[in-house]
Design an enzyme around this catalytic site. Structure first.
Site, short mmCIF file in Angstrom:
data_model
loop_
_atom_site.label_atom_id
_atom_site.label_comp_id
_atom_site.label_asym_id
_atom_site.label_seq_id
_atom_site.Cartn_x
_atom_site.Cartn_y
_atom_site.Cartn_z
N ASP A 198 69.12 49.09 33.69
CA ASP A 198 69.60 49.29 34.76
C ASP A 198 68.75 49.12 36.01
OD1 ASP A 198 69.12 49.99 37.32
OD2 ASP A 198 68.99 53.05 36.97
N GLN A 201 66.30 49.25 40.39
CA GLN A 201 65.20 48.94 41.42
C GLN A 201 64.38 47.89 41.49
OE1 GLN A 201 64.51 50.92 44.03
NE2 GLN A 201 65.87 52.82 43.48
N LYS A 224 70.25 47.22 47.84
CA LYS A 224 69.03 47.67 47.73
C LYS A 224 68.39 46.75 48.20
CE LYS A 224 69.40 51.61 44.10
NZ LYS A 224 69.32 52.98 45.83
N1 7TS Z 1 69.86 53.81 38.84
C1 7TS Z 1 68.44 53.46 39.95
C2 7TS Z 1 67.44 53.73 39.57
C3 7TS Z 1 68.48 54.04 41.11
O1 7TS Z 1 67.73 54.14 41.71
C4 7TS Z 1 69.72 54.21 41.78
C5 7TS Z 1 70.22 54.52 43.21
C6 7TS Z 1 71.33 53.52 40.78
C7 7TS Z 1 71.11 53.01 39.96
C8 7TS Z 1 72.05 54.42 41.57
O2 7TS Z 1 72.64 52.92 42.25
P1 7TS Z 1 73.76 53.03 43.37
O3 7TS Z 1 73.56 51.65 44.09
O4 7TS Z 1 75.02 52.66 42.58
O5 7TS Z 1 74.02 53.99 43.95
N2 7TS Z 1 68.75 55.41 43.90
C9 7TS Z 1 68.53 56.04 44.93
C10 7TS Z 1 67.11 56.86 44.99
O6 7TS Z 1 66.59 56.48 44.24
N3 7TS Z 1 67.51 57.27 46.60
O7 7TS Z 1 68.77 57.44 46.87
C11 7TS Z 1 69.54 56.13 45.57
#
Ligand code: 7TS
Length: 408
Positions: A198, A201, A224
């Site tokens: 994953d 981040q 992000k």
């Molecule tokens: N994995 C991690 C480590 C994340 O921080 C996030 C989103 C996701 C998966 C999901 O990402 P998405 O773009 O598919 O939604 N994290 C966060 C957060 O820390 N605060 O809001 C979203």
């Protein structure tokens, strides 16, 4: 790298919020977008918009070139061997769900093991729970040290010959730790398991090379990392993706369609049913250009320095609890201020124009491990600097005054 100068390229960051200059410290949730990305998306709509892969006309070719060009840009950015290994998705969540629903449901059977950590985001937890329920596979967790780090001995002890999938976040959105992905991948491979990362981040903040990590799958989100919402990527090794069945069926992903049966396009298109997120891919490519012009190593260094400064300054606030390791962390800090509810902390800070996140951060099991129900979190990006940290510290001192009774 000059964060203040960079900030000028982000129109949204020029505004005042509640009478104060905006201090945006919620970058782990989503980053802001530079003018270059906004322009690339609007230029695409003004000049090239069309559907891809089917139009013979000029706009159709322009849109297809832009979309497939973005795929090449992504492949180069993460060091993938081929554009066939880059699947555009809606984001990290969709990418991880694709691996779980397509690869893992086939690969796992009764008593097989899927190895995770307790720090995973719900998006890298629930898809595996669903696989376990459907297949009879068992979830196993690599334990955490008291500072939230992982020891290689514990990885060795958790991954066994029954392990079929190991899925771990590269960087924690709560603890700020960088997990030893390369070492975990090596152990997973020794036991014949595939390694899923994953990268939600990590990709915005560190230089990532999927071939150097040698992971089998790698997921991340464009929003992000200065790109638009609605676009993300699943990288997968070609020989694995070739074996996998699509999970979404319909237009764009087919080769030949009969009334009773159909065949699929080759990689990567067999996984991209329906009209894709064309403008999103264009925006993501522009975001990658923007980041690489600054340099991923420079961004990484800037954020680590800022995180260390923030950690030191926040530590001086009496009654504050900081979570995660004291060093070797990325640019985010999760904390609680005495018994003040983190939502109250975030509300007082918002009145000062400071945006932080409060809640469980989609990591409920980790909150239980930390023995809290929620935390506040300040997360930095390339446009943040020490003045933002100073504003946060001042805001927290005000919060303390306001809720003085609740802080021991
Ligand atoms: N994995 C991690 C480590 C994340 O921080 C996030 C989103 C996701 C998966 C999901 O990402 P998405 O773009 O598919 O939604 N994290 C966060 C957060 O820390 N605060 O809001 C979203």
């Amino acid at each position: 790298m000059n964060a203040r100068e960079l900030r000028e390229q982000f129109p949204i960051l020029q505004q005042q919020v509640n009478g104060h200059p905006l201090v945006y410290l919620d970058n782990a949730a989503t980053s802001q977008k530079p003018r270059a990305v906004l322009d690339a998306v609007s230029r695409y709509y003004e000049f090239s918009n069309s559907n891809v892969h089917r139009g013979v006309h000029t706009l159709g070719s322009r849109a297809t070139d832009a979309y497939e060009g973005a795929r090449e840009r992504v492949a180069r950015f993460i060091g993938a061997g081929s554009t066939q290994e880059i699947i555009f998705t809606r984001g990290t969540t969709t990418a991880l769900n694709l691996v779980a629903a397509s690869y893992a449901r086939e690969a796992c059977g009764e008593g097989d093991e899927i190895v995770l950590t307790p720090m995973e985001h719900h998006s890298n937890l629930i898809p595996w729970q669903q696989v376990a329920k459907a297949t009879g596979a068992v979830l196993r967790y690599i334990p955490l040290q008291s500072d939230g780090t992982i020891r290689i001995e514990d990885v060795e002890a958790t991954i066994t010959d029954r392990t079929k999938v190991v899925s771990v976040m590269y960087v924690s959105n709560v603890l700020g730790v960088i997990n030893p992905i390369k070492e975990i991948t090596e152990i997973a491979h020794r036991h014949g398991a595939v390694m899923v990362v994953d990268g939600a981040q990590s990709t915005p903040h560190l230089k990532v090379d999927v071939r150097e990590l040698d992971c089998d799958f790698y997921a991340f989100s464009g929003h992000k990392m200065c790109g638009p919402t609605g676009i993300g990527v699943l990288y997968g090794k070609k020989h694995l993706l070739e074996r996998m069945e699509p999970v979404e069926f319909g237009g764009e992903m087919i080769d030949h369609v009969d009334l009773y049966d159909s065949t699929w396009k080759e990689l990567p298109w067999k996984f991209e049913g329906g009209t894709p997120i064309i403008a999103g891919a264009v925006g993501l490519a522009a975001a990658i250009d923007f980041l690489e012009e600054i340099g991923m190593d420079a961004i990484d260094q800037h954020e680590k320095t800022l995180a260390a400064y923030a950690f030191d300054r926040l530590s001086t606030i009496e009654g504050i609890s900081l979570y995660g390791p004291t060093s070797g962390r990325v640019g985010l800090i999760t904390f609680n201020l005495g018994d003040v509810h983190p939502h109250d902390v975030a509300t007082v800070l918002d009145a000062e124009g400071i945006a932080v996140r409060a809640g469980h951060h989609c990591c409920q099991p980790l909150m239980r491990w930390l023995e809290v129900t929620a935390t506040a979190r300040a997360s930095f990006y390339l446009y943040n600097d020490e003045a933002d940290v100073d504003a946060l510290v001042d805001g927290l001192l005000k919060t303390k005054e306001f809720f003085g009774h609740a802080i021991g």
